[in-house]
Design a protein around this motif. Structure first.
Motif, PDB file in Angstrom:
ATOM      1  N   UNK A   1     167.262  94.879 -32.428  1.00  0.00           N
ATOM      2  CA  UNK A   1     166.993  95.168 -33.829  1.00  0.00           C
ATOM      3  C   UNK A   1     165.695  95.931 -34.075  1.00  0.00           C
ATOM      4  N   UNK A   2     164.924  96.239 -33.025  1.00  0.00           N
ATOM      5  CA  UNK A   2     163.657  96.946 -33.211  1.00  0.00           C
ATOM      6  C   UNK A   2     163.882  98.334 -33.805  1.00  0.00           C
ATOM      7  N   UNK A   3     164.860  99.074 -33.289  1.00  0.00           N
ATOM      8  CA  UNK A   3     165.133 100.416 -33.808  1.00  0.00           C
ATOM      9  C   UNK A   3     165.494 100.367 -35.282  1.00  0.00           C
ATOM     10  N   UNK A   4     166.356  99.417 -35.645  1.00  0.00           N
ATOM     11  CA  UNK A   4     166.770  99.291 -37.044  1.00  0.00           C
ATOM     12  C   UNK A   4     165.573  98.953 -37.935  1.00  0.00           C
TER      13      UNK A   4
ATOM     14  N   UNK B   1     162.368  99.618 -37.422  1.00  0.00           N
ATOM     15  CA  UNK B   1     161.488 100.775 -37.542  1.00  0.00           C
ATOM     16  C   UNK B   1     162.093 101.863 -38.420  1.00  0.00           C
ATOM     17  N   UNK B   2     163.405 102.068 -38.322  1.00  0.00           N
ATOM     18  CA  UNK B   2     164.065 103.068 -39.152  1.00  0.00           C
ATOM     19  C   UNK B   2     164.055 102.667 -40.622  1.00  0.00           C
ATOM     20  N   UNK B   3     164.339 101.405 -40.921  1.00  0.00           N
ATOM     21  CA  UNK B   3     164.372 100.937 -42.310  1.00  0.00           C
ATOM     22  C   UNK B   3     162.979 100.974 -42.940  1.00  0.00           C
ATOM     23  N   UNK B   4     161.953 100.631 -42.166  1.00  0.00           N
ATOM     24  CA  UNK B   4     160.598 100.558 -42.709  1.00  0.00           C
ATOM     25  C   UNK B   4     159.964 101.932 -42.927  1.00  0.00           C
ATOM     26  N   UNK B   5     160.591 102.975 -42.404  1.00  0.00           N
ATOM     27  CA  UNK B   5     160.016 104.312 -42.538  1.00  0.00           C
ATOM     28  C   UNK B   5     158.854 104.543 -41.594  1.00  0.00           C
ATOM     29  N   UNK B   6     158.857 103.843 -40.466  1.00  0.00           N
ATOM     30  CA  UNK B   6     157.755 103.952 -39.514  1.00  0.00           C
ATOM     31  C   UNK B   6     157.695 105.316 -38.833  1.00  0.00           C
ATOM     32  N   UNK B   7     158.818 106.036 -38.772  1.00  0.00           N
ATOM     33  CA  UNK B   7     158.836 107.344 -38.126  1.00  0.00           C
ATOM     34  C   UNK B   7     158.495 108.393 -39.173  1.00  0.00           C
ATOM     35  N   UNK B   8     157.322 108.984 -39.076  1.00  0.00           N
ATOM     36  CA  UNK B   8     156.876 109.991 -40.026  1.00  0.00           C
ATOM     37  C   UNK B   8     156.356 111.192 -39.249  1.00  0.00           C
ATOM     38  N   UNK B   9     156.773 112.384 -39.661  1.00  0.00           N
ATOM     39  CA  UNK B   9     156.275 113.603 -39.038  1.00  0.00           C
ATOM     40  C   UNK B   9     154.880 113.890 -39.568  1.00  0.00           C
ATOM     41  N   UNK B  10     153.920 114.132 -38.665  1.00  0.00           N
ATOM     42  CA  UNK B  10     152.568 114.489 -39.058  1.00  0.00           C
ATOM     43  C   UNK B  10     152.134 115.707 -38.267  1.00  0.00           C
ATOM     44  N   UNK B  11     151.368 116.541 -38.927  1.00  0.00           N
ATOM     45  CA  UNK B  11     150.780 117.659 -38.197  1.00  0.00           C
ATOM     46  C   UNK B  11     149.716 117.097 -37.258  1.00  0.00           C
ATOM     47  N   UNK B  12     149.470 117.778 -36.153  1.00  0.00           N
ATOM     48  CA  UNK B  12     148.551 117.266 -35.141  1.00  0.00           C
ATOM     49  C   UNK B  12     147.146 117.050 -35.680  1.00  0.00           C
ATOM     50  N   UNK B  13     146.633 117.949 -36.508  1.00  0.00           N
ATOM     51  CA  UNK B  13     145.274 117.798 -37.011  1.00  0.00           C
ATOM     52  C   UNK B  13     145.132 116.571 -37.895  1.00  0.00           C
ATOM     53  N   UNK B  14     146.157 116.218 -38.653  1.00  0.00           N
ATOM     54  CA  UNK B  14     146.122 115.021 -39.498  1.00  0.00           C
ATOM     55  C   UNK B  14     146.155 113.756 -38.635  1.00  0.00           C
ATOM     56  N   UNK B  15     146.921 113.780 -37.559  1.00  0.00           N
ATOM     57  CA  UNK B  15     147.024 112.613 -36.685  1.00  0.00           C
ATOM     58  C   UNK B  15     145.677 112.319 -36.026  1.00  0.00           C
ATOM     59  N   UNK B  16     144.940 113.349 -35.641  1.00  0.00           N
ATOM     60  CA  UNK B  16     143.643 113.154 -35.000  1.00  0.00           C
ATOM     61  C   UNK B  16     142.632 112.524 -35.953  1.00  0.00           C
TER      62      UNK B  16
ATOM     63  N   UNK C   1     160.050 114.407 -42.706  1.00  0.00           N
ATOM     64  CA  UNK C   1     161.326 114.582 -42.003  1.00  0.00           C
ATOM     65  C   UNK C   1     161.865 113.196 -41.690  1.00  0.00           C
ATOM     66  N   UNK C   2     163.061 112.912 -42.133  1.00  0.00           N
ATOM     67  CA  UNK C   2     163.680 111.607 -41.882  1.00  0.00           C
ATOM     68  C   UNK C   2     164.505 111.695 -40.596  1.00  0.00           C
ATOM     69  N   UNK C   3     164.283 110.759 -39.707  1.00  0.00           N
ATOM     70  CA  UNK C   3     165.005 110.689 -38.437  1.00  0.00           C
ATOM     71  C   UNK C   3     165.515 109.280 -38.238  1.00  0.00           C
ATOM     72  N   UNK C   4     166.648 109.137 -37.602  1.00  0.00           N
ATOM     73  CA  UNK C   4     167.160 107.843 -37.174  1.00  0.00           C
ATOM     74  C   UNK C   4     166.967 107.811 -35.665  1.00  0.00           C
ATOM     75  N   UNK C   5     166.025 107.041 -35.212  1.00  0.00           N
ATOM     76  CA  UNK C   5     165.698 106.995 -33.792  1.00  0.00           C
ATOM     77  C   UNK C   5     166.148 105.674 -33.178  1.00  0.00           C
ATOM     78  N   UNK C   6     166.418 105.721 -31.878  1.00  0.00           N
ATOM     79  CA  UNK C   6     166.851 104.548 -31.135  1.00  0.00           C
ATOM     80  C   UNK C   6     165.844 104.292 -30.012  1.00  0.00           C
TER      81      UNK C   6
END
Length: 83
Positions: free
Chosen positions: A24-27, A29-44, A3-8
């Motif tokens: 410029x931190x938000x920009x 993180x958004x450009x680098x693709x740092x925001x990635x949706x993960x299911x909880x079990x994968x994150x653990x 899921x792609x999100x633009x976060x601030x």
């Protein structure tokens, strides 16, 4: 699923200490693709710091994070009472 999100980023805190948000931190993180949706079990599964105790302290005007590896004793005589 991705899921792609633009976060601030509006604020940053580390164990109760408030940090300034760099311009410029938000920009970045958004450009680098740092925001990635993960299911909880994968994150653990990927949490490599779960074997460490973490302590954040302010020293000389700087925040420091101390990580201490948790050890479990396997010696049989550790719990033995000696008179």
């Amino acid at each position: 699923m991705r899921i792609e999100e633009r976060l601030n980023v509006t604020s940053i805190s580390l164990d109760g200490f408030q940090l300034p948000v760099p311009e410029g931190l938000s920009e970045l993180l958004n450009i680098s693709g740092a925001w990635v949706y993960q299911k909880e079990d994968k994150a653990e599964e990927k949490n490599h710091l779960n074997k460490y105790d973490r302590k954040v302290v302010m020293e000389s005007g700087r925040l420091r994070t101390y990580l201490t590896y948790r050890t479990t004793s396997t010696k049989k005589f550790d719990n033995k009472k000696i008179s």
